[in-house]
Write a protein that holds these residues in place. Structure first.
Motif, short mmCIF file in Angstrom:
data_model
loop_
_atom_site.label_atom_id
_atom_site.label_comp_id
_atom_site.label_asym_id
_atom_site.label_seq_id
_atom_site.Cartn_x
_atom_site.Cartn_y
_atom_site.Cartn_z
N TRP A 144 0.84 -1.29 -0.11
CA TRP A 144 -0.10 -0.12 -0.14
C TRP A 144 0.81 1.18 0.01
O TRP A 144 0.52 2.26 -0.74
CB TRP A 144 -1.07 0.02 1.19
N THR A 145 2.10 1.30 0.55
CA THR A 145 2.83 2.21 0.65
C THR A 145 3.43 2.76 -0.87
O THR A 145 3.37 3.77 -1.25
CB THR A 145 4.24 2.12 1.58
N TRP A 146 3.76 1.63 -1.65
CA TRP A 146 3.80 1.64 -3.15
C TRP A 146 2.97 2.19 -3.78
O TRP A 146 2.98 2.63 -4.93
CB TRP A 146 4.68 0.28 -3.34
N THR A 147 1.66 1.59 -3.68
CA THR A 147 0.43 2.00 -4.32
C THR A 147 0.04 3.38 -4.32
O THR A 147 -0.27 3.95 -5.17
CB THR A 147 -0.90 1.00 -3.68
N LEU A 148 0.23 3.94 -3.07
CA LEU A 148 -0.03 5.40 -2.74
C LEU A 148 1.25 6.03 -3.46
O LEU A 148 0.91 7.31 -3.81
CB LEU A 148 0.27 5.66 -1.09
N SER A 149 2.34 5.52 -3.45
CA SER A 149 3.37 6.31 -4.40
C SER A 149 3.12 6.31 -5.86
O SER A 149 3.22 7.51 -6.46
CB SER A 149 4.59 5.47 -4.23
N ILE A 150 2.37 5.29 -6.28
CA ILE A 150 1.89 5.31 -7.93
C ILE A 150 0.77 6.27 -7.99
O ILE A 150 0.78 7.15 -8.87
CB ILE A 150 1.67 3.88 -8.12
N ILE A 151 -0.11 6.52 -7.10
CA ILE A 151 -1.14 7.50 -7.08
C ILE A 151 -0.53 8.87 -6.78
O ILE A 151 -1.16 9.72 -7.68
CB ILE A 151 -2.22 7.26 -5.80
N GLY A 152 0.38 8.92 -6.07
CA GLY A 152 1.12 10.41 -5.85
C GLY A 152 1.90 10.64 -7.30
O GLY A 152 1.54 11.75 -7.66
N LEU A 153 2.24 9.64 -8.10
CA LEU A 153 2.71 10.07 -9.38
C LEU A 153 1.81 10.64 -10.27
O LEU A 153 2.07 11.51 -10.80
CB LEU A 153 3.39 8.89 -9.84
N VAL A 154 0.60 10.08 -10.30
CA VAL A 154 -0.69 10.55 -10.91
C VAL A 154 -0.92 11.87 -10.57
O VAL A 154 -0.99 12.81 -11.42
CB VAL A 154 -1.65 9.57 -10.80
N LEU A 155 -0.90 12.23 -9.32
CA LEU A 155 -1.41 13.40 -8.96
C LEU A 155 -0.42 14.39 -9.50
O LEU A 155 -0.83 15.55 -9.94
CB LEU A 155 -1.29 13.59 -7.33
N VAL A 156 1.06 14.23 -9.19
CA VAL A 156 1.92 15.21 -9.73
C VAL A 156 2.06 15.41 -11.42
O VAL A 156 1.80 16.67 -11.69
CB VAL A 156 3.53 14.49 -9.52
N ILE A 157 1.82 14.29 -12.04
CA ILE A 157 1.78 14.40 -13.50
C ILE A 157 0.22 15.26 -13.75
O ILE A 157 0.52 16.31 -14.72
CB ILE A 157 1.89 13.14 -14.12
N ARG A 158 -0.80 14.76 -13.41
CA ARG A 158 -2.11 15.46 -13.84
C ARG A 158 -2.13 17.02 -13.29
O ARG A 158 -2.67 17.73 -14.07
CB ARG A 158 -3.13 14.70 -13.09
N ALA A 159 -1.53 17.21 -12.17
CA ALA A 159 -1.62 18.70 -11.71
C ALA A 159 -0.64 19.48 -12.89
O ALA A 159 -1.07 20.59 -13.06
CB ALA A 159 -1.04 18.78 -10.45
N ALA A 160 0.21 19.11 -13.18
CA ALA A 160 1.33 19.72 -14.18
C ALA A 160 0.51 19.88 -15.65
O ALA A 160 0.80 20.83 -16.20
CB ALA A 160 2.44 18.94 -14.23
N LEU A 161 -0.56 19.04 -15.60
CA LEU A 161 -1.09 18.93 -17.15
C LEU A 161 -2.34 19.83 -16.97
O LEU A 161 -3.00 19.90 -18.09
CB LEU A 161 -1.62 17.63 -17.43
#
Length: 270
Positions: free
Chosen positions: A41-58
């Protein structure tokens, strides 16, 4: 063939490093607040965090996309008049003049035929980079190497981490250790969620931004075809996607759905 592979690898290398660096940043932050570094779940939340960063930049790209789509809606009456003007004319000069007038209309309304695809096209290098990172986890663990910004220890932690008994690096087609029943069930559920959210987000864009006249245009007929083709493509391709990639793409689709809900469509000018 070898040269082309090397070129592709060189192009993807910065994206792989950036994707893995963002994941490691979230992973380290979550570990610092008490979550287990080796927990799935730590890594799952890290993947979700990746989405948040990329989509916020977009977000600026997304706003530009909506404005371009509104422009596409507004130009439909003029586009229909132009098509009627050249109806039945198949000579080269008429076709060239029609193409020039069509481009002038797109410039006038600040739009183009590919505006709807722009956010997806920008995301694809990151998507493939994540795919390459997660697909290479097991082999990197065997050789004791890191991937991108991930250390060898983090690669080992990721490879051994699971959610609901399924490793994040496992896929429906290739397995990947862990409970194989859990891998199958979770992969199928995530593939269905990914394809359904893909369909819903594309349908929302079309329904909320196009008039009846616009929806009847040749361009929108092509978009309707893509509305059904893309979920099928992602659904079929999903059997080869690691579970972590399925989580990434489903999360980004859910982000799009939420973003479309909060954007003031009707108040936005062209």
């Amino acid at each position: 063939m070898g040269v082309s592979v090397d070129v592709l690898g060189a192009i993807m290398a910065p994206f792989k490093w950036l994707v893995s660096a963002i994941m490691v940043g979230f992973h380290d932050g979550l570990s610092a607040i008490g979550m287990s570094p080796a927990n799935g779940w730590t890594w799952t939340l890290s993947i979700i965090g990746l989405v948040l960063v990329i989509r916020a930049a977009l977000i600026p790209v997304f706003v530009k996309q909506i404005k371009a789509q509104r422009g596409m809606q507004l130009l439909q009456p003029d586009l229909k008049k132009m098509q009627d003007k050249y109806q039945g004319k198949t000579d080269q000069l008429s076709r060239q003049a029609m193409a020039q007038e069509q481009m002038a209309l797109y410039r006038k309304h600040g739009t183009n035929q590919f505006s709807a695809c722009l956010p997806m096209l920008i995301q694809m290098p990151f998507f493939f980079a994540l795919f390459q990172v997660l697909s290479g986890i097991s082999s990197a663990k065997v050789s004791g190497q890191g991937i991108g910004a991930m250390s060898a220890e983090q690669v080992k932690q990721f490879d051994e981490s699971t959610i609901f008994g399924a490793p994040l690096s496992a896929s429906l087609l290739h397995g990947g250790g862990g409970n194989q029943t859990a891998v199958w069930i979770l992969s199928i559920v995530m593939i269905l969620a990914m394809t359904a959210s893909q369909f819903i987000t594309q349908k929302q864009i079309m329904a909320r931004n196009m008039s009846e006249e616009a929806l009847a245009s040749p361009f929108m007929r092509q978009q309707k075809m893509m509305l059904y083709i893309l979920p099928v493509v992602f659904g079929v391709g999903g059997i080869n996607f690691p579970i972590g990639v399925l989580i990434y793409w489903t999360t980004t689709n859910l982000w799009t759905m939420g973003q479309q809900f909060f954007v003031a469509w009707d108040r936005m000018g062209p």
